[in-house]
Write a protein that holds these residues in place. Sequence first.
Motif, PDB file in Angstrom:
ATOM      1  N   VAL A 145       0.882  -1.227  -0.065  1.00 33.39           N
ATOM      2  CA  VAL A 145       0.241  -0.031   0.030  1.00 33.39           C
ATOM      3  C   VAL A 145       1.030   1.488  -0.225  1.00 33.39           C
ATOM      4  O   VAL A 145       0.639   2.100  -0.593  1.00 33.39           O
ATOM      5  N   ILE A 146       1.906   1.186   0.655  1.00 29.70           N
ATOM      6  CA  ILE A 146       2.625   2.572   0.760  1.00 29.70           C
ATOM      7  C   ILE A 146       3.482   2.782  -0.354  1.00 29.70           C
ATOM      8  O   ILE A 146       3.576   3.881  -0.968  1.00 29.70           O
ATOM      9  N   LEU A 147       4.146   1.526  -1.075  1.00 29.31           N
ATOM     10  CA  LEU A 147       4.869   1.841  -2.375  1.00 29.31           C
ATOM     11  C   LEU A 147       4.121   2.026  -3.468  1.00 29.31           C
ATOM     12  O   LEU A 147       4.439   3.040  -4.387  1.00 29.31           O
ATOM     13  N   ARG A 148       2.627   1.569  -3.633  1.00 31.03           N
ATOM     14  CA  ARG A 148       1.902   1.876  -4.604  1.00 31.03           C
ATOM     15  C   ARG A 148       0.777   2.927  -4.072  1.00 31.03           C
ATOM     16  O   ARG A 148      -0.292   2.557  -4.774  1.00 31.03           O
ATOM     17  N   PHE A 149       1.158   3.616  -3.257  1.00 32.48           N
ATOM     18  CA  PHE A 149      -0.085   4.543  -3.052  1.00 32.48           C
ATOM     19  C   PHE A 149      -0.676   5.618  -4.062  1.00 32.48           C
ATOM     20  O   PHE A 149      -1.873   5.493  -4.137  1.00 32.48           O
ATOM     21  N   HIS A 150       0.226   6.264  -4.837  1.00 36.94           N
ATOM     22  CA  HIS A 150      -0.209   6.954  -5.884  1.00 36.94           C
ATOM     23  C   HIS A 150      -1.185   6.105  -7.081  1.00 36.94           C
ATOM     24  O   HIS A 150      -2.298   6.560  -7.368  1.00 36.94           O
TER      25      HIS A 150
ATOM     26  N   ALA B 103       4.331   6.838  -7.241  1.00 38.35           N
ATOM     27  CA  ALA B 103       5.151   7.378  -6.026  1.00 38.35           C
ATOM     28  C   ALA B 103       4.501   6.688  -4.712  1.00 38.35           C
ATOM     29  O   ALA B 103       3.081   6.367  -4.627  1.00 38.35           O
ATOM     30  N   SER B 104       5.199   6.713  -3.852  1.00 33.85           N
ATOM     31  CA  SER B 104       4.871   6.253  -2.635  1.00 33.85           C
ATOM     32  C   SER B 104       4.054   7.211  -1.658  1.00 33.85           C
ATOM     33  O   SER B 104       4.081   8.321  -2.212  1.00 33.85           O
ATOM     34  N   LEU B 105       3.645   6.739  -0.578  1.00 32.56           N
ATOM     35  CA  LEU B 105       2.754   7.608   0.235  1.00 32.56           C
ATOM     36  C   LEU B 105       3.569   8.867   0.705  1.00 32.56           C
ATOM     37  O   LEU B 105       2.978   9.712   0.779  1.00 32.56           O
ATOM     38  N   PHE B 106       5.070   8.424   1.005  1.00 27.74           N
ATOM     39  CA  PHE B 106       5.713   9.426   1.586  1.00 27.74           C
ATOM     40  C   PHE B 106       6.419  10.320   0.650  1.00 27.74           C
ATOM     41  O   PHE B 106       7.327  11.340   0.870  1.00 27.74           O
ATOM     42  N   ARG B 107       6.498   9.975  -0.762  1.00 25.93           N
ATOM     43  CA  ARG B 107       6.957  10.924  -1.812  1.00 25.93           C
ATOM     44  C   ARG B 107       6.408  12.137  -1.819  1.00 25.93           C
ATOM     45  O   ARG B 107       5.157  12.416  -1.966  1.00 25.93           O
ATOM     46  N   ARG B 108       7.219  13.141  -1.706  1.00 23.75           N
ATOM     47  CA  ARG B 108       6.732  14.685  -1.939  1.00 23.75           C
ATOM     48  C   ARG B 108       6.884  15.202  -3.418  1.00 23.75           C
ATOM     49  O   ARG B 108       7.595  14.688  -3.921  1.00 23.75           O
ATOM     50  N   VAL B 109       5.984  16.009  -3.654  1.00 27.48           N
ATOM     51  CA  VAL B 109       5.963  16.651  -4.812  1.00 27.48           C
ATOM     52  C   VAL B 109       7.108  17.636  -5.182  1.00 27.48           C
ATOM     53  O   VAL B 109       7.482  18.364  -4.165  1.00 27.48           O
ATOM     54  N   ARG B 110       8.118  17.383  -6.085  1.00 28.66           N
ATOM     55  CA  ARG B 110       9.327  18.002  -6.273  1.00 28.66           C
ATOM     56  C   ARG B 110       8.957  19.343  -6.820  1.00 28.66           C
ATOM     57  O   ARG B 110       8.022  19.764  -7.445  1.00 28.66           O
ATOM     58  N   PRO B 111       9.716  20.633  -6.378  1.00 28.56           N
ATOM     59  CA  PRO B 111       9.725  21.814  -6.884  1.00 28.56           C
ATOM     60  C   PRO B 111       9.404  21.841  -8.521  1.00 28.56           C
ATOM     61  O   PRO B 111       8.379  22.511  -9.105  1.00 28.56           O
TER      62      PRO B 111
END
Lengths: 280, 250
Positions: A145-150, B103-111
């Motif tokens: 779930v975390i890796l495929r969240f998007h 992207a993962s849950l913790f990936r932030r949008v880059r500038p």
Amino acid sequence: MSEILAYEFMRRALVVVLLAGGLSSLVGFFVVSQRLAFAGHGVAHSAYGGLAVGLLLGTSSFWTGTLFAVAVALLIGWITRRGRLAEDTTIGILHAAAMALGTAILSRVPGYVDLFSLLFGNVLAAQAAEVRALALVGGGVALFVILRFHDLMSVAFSEELARIDGRSVEVLSYGLLVAVALVVMVSVRAVGVVLASALLVIPTAAARQVASGYRQVLGLSLVVSLVSGVGGLILSFLWDLPSGASIVLVATFLFGLSLAARHWRERRRRGLALAPFPGR
Amino acid sequence: MSGNALPLLELEGVRVERDGRTVLDGLTLQVHPGEFLAVVGPNGAGKSTLLQVMASLLPVQGGRVVRRVGPGGIGYVPQKRAFNDQLGLRVADVIALRVVPRASLFRRVRPEERRVIAQALEQVGLAGLGARLFQELSGGEQQRVLLARALAGGARLLLLDEPEQALDLPAQRHLYQLLARLCGQTGVACVVVSHDIEQVAAHAQRMLLLRDQTWALGSVAQLLASPALTGLTEGGPEKVGVSEVPERAG
């Protein structure tokens, strides 16, 4: 609390409720937003058939239950995607059949079967090997779930748009159903088959009453899940209550509080909106 | 419409069946860069099916579809009931789902990604709304966010399915003006399925009419003067004399 944690079985129980709570809030977000609550309910009840098979064969009922739950989850997805039967009809048939099968098999299991623990959970009876199995399965679900969240969020937003963006919608949809089945199985030890789906729904539903934005919803539902798990466990220990019942009751109480908080906030907003300008 | 450029999309003798019924048969058309093509017709005529074929969401049972748009080149704006606006996504998140794949849950949008999102929002007249919750926007604003989502992903061909649904008249007019401007200024092509012939005709260059497995394609003026449209333009005068409009029975 320190007195409670002095017992080995309580430490194991704590790990189980934290695992079940954390996973339920993560997967529950998609269950609630994609209206899969009934699917979660159906899969949880279907696991009863698999647990019964394990008891009859004298093997680990966790793994037979897991196999059963995953198979039923995939079947629900497959039948529904083919569009031949409505989802609620499919779930109604499969969960009733699995419960009937479980009851028939349990009647053939020699010796005493603790049906009450099976149905409503007995987290205090979790063994070390079982906790390791739960952690293994739970870790896999959390990673998915975390890796495929998007990707999962994109499918939840619109399957058509996700498909145009090049995402494998079928794989992701089946993956989510399998994740629901696995989380249900992690929760069964804590709250039993009857109440397992409650953990998937109540914390997210409570969080959605007061939080705005999915990150807030995820964070708050995690808090509700963990507080329900730990609080329910303590109540279960102190008052000798079935763990499943006490955990779900604490979660329901928190849901009631969130409803009241939302009501209060809306009334306050309306009141402010209607308030006369100062000086009038 | 740029006459010399290769068409972004070509349909040649396309036949589509759904649930054992032929919905489109022998349809041939091209969509060029910068073109605004309106697709009209009664319910069940295959308008949404056509858009899904164009977007590669549906296979064809006959004929040929050629897309010259590259990866991410198709932007699709579905009907309101085809997307879930109760996920707690912010406007920028909706666009990021397309701009930031896998992207993962913790990936932030880059500038640099944030810049692309801001530019797309500016293009559709929603600059500065990135932090707003998508579910709190009006129907018209949601449509424009989906347009921005398509543009941010590099769409060269925009496909819109009844975008006027659930929009009041000023919002409809605003949306169509925006689409016409995008086509004229950026070279993006728009194919718009609509029930509102008058509104869409005011902005489109060509019109495709689908009805009972037949189709007619021509300029807006040709189609509006065609007897093929009779019965679809509520209370309108009877349209006669359009020998230029190629029409065929399916």
